[in-house]
Design a protein around this motif. Sequence first.
Motif, mmCIF file in Angstrom:
data_model
loop_
_atom_site.group_PDB
_atom_site.id
_atom_site.type_symbol
_atom_site.label_atom_id
_atom_site.label_comp_id
_atom_site.label_asym_id
_atom_site.label_seq_id
_atom_site.Cartn_x
_atom_site.Cartn_y
_atom_site.Cartn_z
ATOM 1 N N HIS A 1 0.880 -1.161 0.000
ATOM 2 C CA HIS A 1 0.000 0.000 0.000
ATOM 3 C C HIS A 1 0.923 1.218 0.000
ATOM 4 C CE1 HIS A 1 -1.694 3.100 2.923
ATOM 5 N NE2 HIS A 1 -2.509 3.202 1.891
ATOM 6 N N ALA A 2 0.909 1.949 -1.122
ATOM 7 C CA ALA A 2 1.877 3.040 -1.282
ATOM 8 C C ALA A 2 1.165 4.350 -1.580
ATOM 9 C CB ALA A 2 2.873 2.713 -2.395
ATOM 10 N N GLY A 3 0.751 5.020 -0.528
ATOM 11 C CA GLY A 3 0.302 6.396 -0.679
ATOM 12 C C GLY A 3 1.518 7.289 -0.824
ATOM 13 N N TRP A 4 1.301 8.597 -0.878
ATOM 14 C CA TRP A 4 2.453 9.470 -1.098
ATOM 15 C C TRP A 4 3.445 9.372 0.049
ATOM 16 C CZ3 TRP A 4 4.211 13.345 2.012
ATOM 17 C CH2 TRP A 4 3.330 13.853 2.975
ATOM 18 N N ARG A 5 2.954 9.307 1.285
ATOM 19 C CA ARG A 5 3.856 9.257 2.434
ATOM 20 C C ARG A 5 4.649 7.956 2.454
ATOM 21 N NH1 ARG A 5 7.022 12.076 4.865
ATOM 22 N NH2 ARG A 5 5.418 13.664 5.181
ATOM 23 N N GLY A 6 3.971 6.834 2.261
ATOM 24 C CA GLY A 6 4.674 5.556 2.244
ATOM 25 C C GLY A 6 5.678 5.471 1.113
ATOM 26 N N ALA A 7 5.298 6.014 -0.051
ATOM 27 C CA ALA A 7 6.205 5.970 -1.200
ATOM 28 C C ALA A 7 7.460 6.796 -0.944
ATOM 29 C CB ALA A 7 5.488 6.462 -2.449
ATOM 30 N N VAL A 8 7.301 7.992 -0.395
ATOM 31 C CA VAL A 8 8.460 8.841 -0.074
ATOM 32 C C VAL A 8 9.339 8.173 0.975
ATOM 33 C CG1 VAL A 8 9.154 10.987 1.059
ATOM 34 C CG2 VAL A 8 7.430 11.035 -0.721
ATOM 35 N N ASP A 9 8.710 7.567 1.963
ATOM 36 C CA ASP A 9 9.471 6.964 3.057
ATOM 37 C C ASP A 9 10.107 5.630 2.687
ATOM 38 O OD1 ASP A 9 8.878 9.128 4.613
ATOM 39 O OD2 ASP A 9 7.310 8.144 5.790
ATOM 40 N N GLY A 10 9.722 5.047 1.524
ATOM 41 C CA GLY A 10 10.419 3.855 1.047
ATOM 42 C C GLY A 10 9.695 2.537 1.189
ATOM 43 N N VAL A 11 8.354 2.533 1.194
ATOM 44 C CA VAL A 11 7.641 1.260 1.361
ATOM 45 C C VAL A 11 7.893 0.306 0.198
ATOM 46 C CG1 VAL A 11 5.449 2.028 0.306
ATOM 47 C CG2 VAL A 11 5.448 0.213 2.046
#
Length: 256
Positions: A129-139
């Motif tokens: 699950h990659a919202g903008w926050r997760g994507a930036v943080d490296g999920v």
Amino acid sequence: MTVTTSLEIITSDLLDGVRHGFFTRRGGASSGIFKGLNCGTGSSDQTSMVDTNRARVADAMGVPILQLVTVHQTHSARAVAVEDAQPLPRPEADAIVTATPGTAIAILTADCQPVLFADRKAGVIGAAHAGWRGAVDGVLDSTLEAMEELGARRENTHAVIGPSISQRAYEVGPEFFETFFDEDRENSMFFINGEGDRFLFDLPAYGLHRLRRAGVGQAEWTRHCTYSDPERFFSYRRSVHQGEADYGRLISAIRL
């Protein structure tokens, strides 16, 4: 695209040979603002309806309901490995990986990116699950790292981004732009000017960029916009714009 019974399931050729699907809202038991296949246990929908919907997904994936494994999503970069059954309580994470045949792993979204991964040679799969926050943080990177711990190789891994909010529907403010610019100045290419001081952000393009930068073998987006197609997809942002009290969650699943 493959359709199983009354459910609509979007699939990708990149994941051929691995059972998977990005489920739309069609074919579910829920009604009202949740009409269709709402699989969100965190929503205010009737628990019995959500359970029925999840059971239909498990059936479509060919697994018992306890082998349809999900997590408690928190917009983090954490990935967890699972084996053959749903851990209870659900672990807090935003990505799941497994190398256990017959176990389906799934994540929920409503504008954020659902990303399914497979290294068919190694027999390892992932779901993020990659919202903008997760994507930036490296999920997405965390998912690949967790898959490698199970024997996968990222150059042999294919990744597919499912239905997500598209750039034309994703208006953000200057502080949002600054967050991405501070992370990497090249991130400005994922923004175009909107009205006034607003920007339009291309979340799927950013997701593809992160996947390719991480070294996946192949990656694609299915090119479905959740916001723009209310008959097929739930959308958090659309529910806010329409003043609705809550919103349904889409499910995306993969199994060996």
